[in-house]
Design a protein around this motif. Structure first.
Motif, PDB file in Angstrom:
ATOM      1  N   ILE A  97      16.302  42.946   3.443  1.00 39.88           N
ATOM      2  CA  ILE A  97      17.394  42.143   3.985  1.00 39.88           C
ATOM      3  C   ILE A  97      17.128  40.647   4.021  1.00 39.88           C
ATOM      4  CG2 ILE A  97      16.694  42.282   6.425  1.00 39.88           C
ATOM      5  CD1 ILE A  97      19.684  42.800   7.062  1.00 39.88           C
ATOM      6  N   ASN A  98      15.857  40.225   4.020  1.00 38.03           N
ATOM      7  CA  ASN A  98      15.557  38.791   4.099  1.00 38.03           C
ATOM      8  C   ASN A  98      14.406  38.441   3.153  1.00 38.03           C
ATOM      9  OD1 ASN A  98      15.171  36.125   4.733  1.00 38.03           O
ATOM     10  ND2 ASN A  98      14.685  36.447   6.890  1.00 38.03           N
ATOM     11  N   PRO A  99      14.707  38.221   1.887  1.00 42.00           N
ATOM     12  CA  PRO A  99      13.650  37.951   0.906  1.00 42.00           C
ATOM     13  C   PRO A  99      12.899  36.642   1.154  1.00 42.00           C
ATOM     14  CG  PRO A  99      15.824  37.624  -0.059  1.00 42.00           C
ATOM     15  CD  PRO A  99      16.042  38.268   1.262  1.00 42.00           C
ATOM     16  N   ASP A 100      13.458  35.755   1.968  1.00 42.69           N
ATOM     17  CA  ASP A 100      12.820  34.468   2.250  1.00 42.69           C
ATOM     18  C   ASP A 100      11.803  34.549   3.384  1.00 42.69           C
ATOM     19  OD1 ASP A 100      14.325  33.105   0.305  1.00 42.69           O
ATOM     20  OD2 ASP A 100      16.000  32.852   1.695  1.00 42.69           O
ATOM     21  N   LEU A 101      11.725  35.675   4.067  1.00 37.85           N
ATOM     22  CA  LEU A 101      10.845  35.794   5.227  1.00 37.85           C
ATOM     23  C   LEU A 101       9.381  35.774   4.798  1.00 37.85           C
ATOM     24  CD1 LEU A 101      10.977  36.239   8.329  1.00 37.85           C
ATOM     25  CD2 LEU A 101      10.738  38.681   7.877  1.00 37.85           C
ATOM     26  N   HIS A 102       8.581  34.971   5.498  1.00 34.98           N
ATOM     27  CA  HIS A 102       7.156  34.903   5.189  1.00 34.98           C
ATOM     28  C   HIS A 102       6.374  34.637   6.469  1.00 34.98           C
ATOM     29  CE1 HIS A 102       8.301  30.654   5.305  1.00 34.98           C
ATOM     30  NE2 HIS A 102       7.039  30.403   5.600  1.00 34.98           N
ATOM     31  N   ILE A 103       5.082  34.836   6.401  1.00 37.52           N
ATOM     32  CA  ILE A 103       4.231  34.551   7.554  1.00 37.52           C
ATOM     33  C   ILE A 103       3.938  33.061   7.583  1.00 37.52           C
ATOM     34  CG2 ILE A 103       1.994  34.955   8.638  1.00 37.52           C
ATOM     35  CD1 ILE A 103       2.041  37.742   7.334  1.00 37.52           C
ATOM     36  N   GLU A 104       4.424  32.407   8.612  1.00 34.20           N
ATOM     37  CA  GLU A 104       4.184  30.973   8.781  1.00 34.20           C
ATOM     38  C   GLU A 104       2.723  30.723   9.144  1.00 34.20           C
ATOM     39  OE1 GLU A 104       5.212  27.042   8.752  1.00 34.20           O
ATOM     40  OE2 GLU A 104       6.685  28.637   8.436  1.00 34.20           O
ATOM     41  N   GLY A 105       2.200  31.561  10.054  1.00 37.12           N
ATOM     42  CA  GLY A 105       0.804  31.402  10.415  1.00 37.12           C
ATOM     43  C   GLY A 105       0.375  32.366  11.499  1.00 37.12           C
ATOM     44  N   LEU A 106      -0.925  32.602  11.575  1.00 37.96           N
ATOM     45  CA  LEU A 106      -1.524  33.420  12.625  1.00 37.96           C
ATOM     46  C   LEU A 106      -2.157  32.476  13.636  1.00 37.96           C
ATOM     47  CD1 LEU A 106      -3.321  36.126  10.441  1.00 37.96           C
ATOM     48  CD2 LEU A 106      -1.015  36.197  11.378  1.00 37.96           C
ATOM     49  N   LEU A 107      -1.812  32.654  14.906  1.00 35.32           N
ATOM     50  CA  LEU A 107      -2.278  31.754  15.961  1.00 35.32           C
ATOM     51  C   LEU A 107      -3.213  32.502  16.906  1.00 35.32           C
ATOM     52  CD1 LEU A 107      -2.136  29.050  17.490  1.00 35.32           C
ATOM     53  CD2 LEU A 107      -0.121  29.962  18.680  1.00 35.32           C
ATOM     54  N   ARG A 108      -4.439  32.039  16.988  1.00 38.20           N
ATOM     55  CA  ARG A 108      -5.414  32.650  17.883  1.00 38.20           C
ATOM     56  C   ARG A 108      -5.234  32.095  19.300  1.00 38.20           C
ATOM     57  NH1 ARG A 108     -10.250  30.721  14.270  1.00 38.20           N
ATOM     58  NH2 ARG A 108      -8.638  29.138  13.852  1.00 38.20           N
TER      59      ARG A 108
END
Length: 267
Positions: A172-183
């Motif tokens: 449904i959302n091909p543009d979705l990506h992981i922006e970042g992992l925050l510790r």
């Protein structure tokens, strides 16, 4: 172009709302126009922004169910310099109501289309579960920030969330990506913390933010005053860390005109 980012983790208690509120305030302090959307029925991001969740005529519930226009439900935070689309327990009913509606997965995305050009960043605080509210957030967003503690069970939860993001991207959302992992809640004195942190960097590389959010009593105290930590104690370690994170996020997007924080919380 506006950056719409969902802050989510299916595991609770990882600093998700704390990160959404304080990152919003820190982005605003960096001269960015910011809208924070609280799509969690607990309404903690709303309260943490100085808005009484029990005294809202219009909220994200009314927007999702078509009872009001989104512009009617957006209010300025009292101390953070950003706008808020708040939430309260009414939002619990939206989960059921949305199931019977057309375009139920895109209700938030469609509503945001009318105000998106007024902001540089739209941050969405998601509930700690995968439901129709979270799906609306991820369909509206292009990026996902995943706050997580550096502990064993966090890695298991991360795998499940990655699968969810991949599934939404395919369907449904091909543009979705992981922006970042925050510790978050980071304590370098703990061996497990540093070991899990090393594993994250090994497997995800640049997707892991250099900034880490420390355990900090001021971060825990600020919500009870309805303030982001930047307004509560701007010299605290927590405030410095979130300013550094905002600077890192702005730099990743190569946004001109932002004020770089004077201090950093990177490692």
């Amino acid at each position: 172009m506006v950056k719409i980012i969902a802050v989510t983790n299916q595991k609770g208690g990882v600093g998700k709302t704390t990160s959404c509120v304080n990152l919003s305030a820190s982005l605003a302090a960096s001269k960015q126009r910011v809208l924070l959307i609280d799509i969690d029925p607990q309404g903690n991001a709303t309260m943490g922004s100085g808005i009484d969740k029990h005294d809202q005529q219009w909220s994200v519930y009314h927007v999702l169910t078509g009872r009001c226009d989104i512009s009617q439900a957006i209010f300025p935070s009292l101390y953070g310099g950003y706008d808020v689309l708040g939430a309260n327990a009414d939002l619990t009913a939206a989960e059921v109501e949305l199931m019977a509606m057309d375009h139920k997965e895109t209700r938030l995305k469609d509503a945001l289309a009318t105000v998106a050009d007024q902001y540089d960043f739209i941050m969405i605080d998601c509930p700690p579960s995968l439901n129709m509210l979270t799906i609306n957030a991820m369909v509206a967003a292009r990026g996902v920030i995943i706050p997580m503690q550096c502990e064993y069970y966090a890695l298991e939860g991360l795998t499940a969330l990655m699968d969810t993001i991949a599934g939404l991207r395919e369907t449904i959302n091909p543009d979705l990506h992981i922006e970042g992992l925050l510790r978050t809640m980071y304590d370098p004195r703990m061996t497990l913390t540093t070991e899990v942190s090393r594993q994250l960097i090994k497997h995800f590389g640049d997707q892991v933010y250099r900034t880490v959010i420390p355990r900090n009593v001021r971060l825990a105290e600020a919500p009870s005053h309805g303030k982001p930590v930047l307004a509560y104690d701007r010299n605290s370690r927590g405030a410095v860390a979130y300013l550094a994170l905002a600077g890192e996020l702005v730099k990743r997007h190569d946004i001109k005109g932002a004020r770089s924080p004077e201090k950093t919380g990177t490692q």
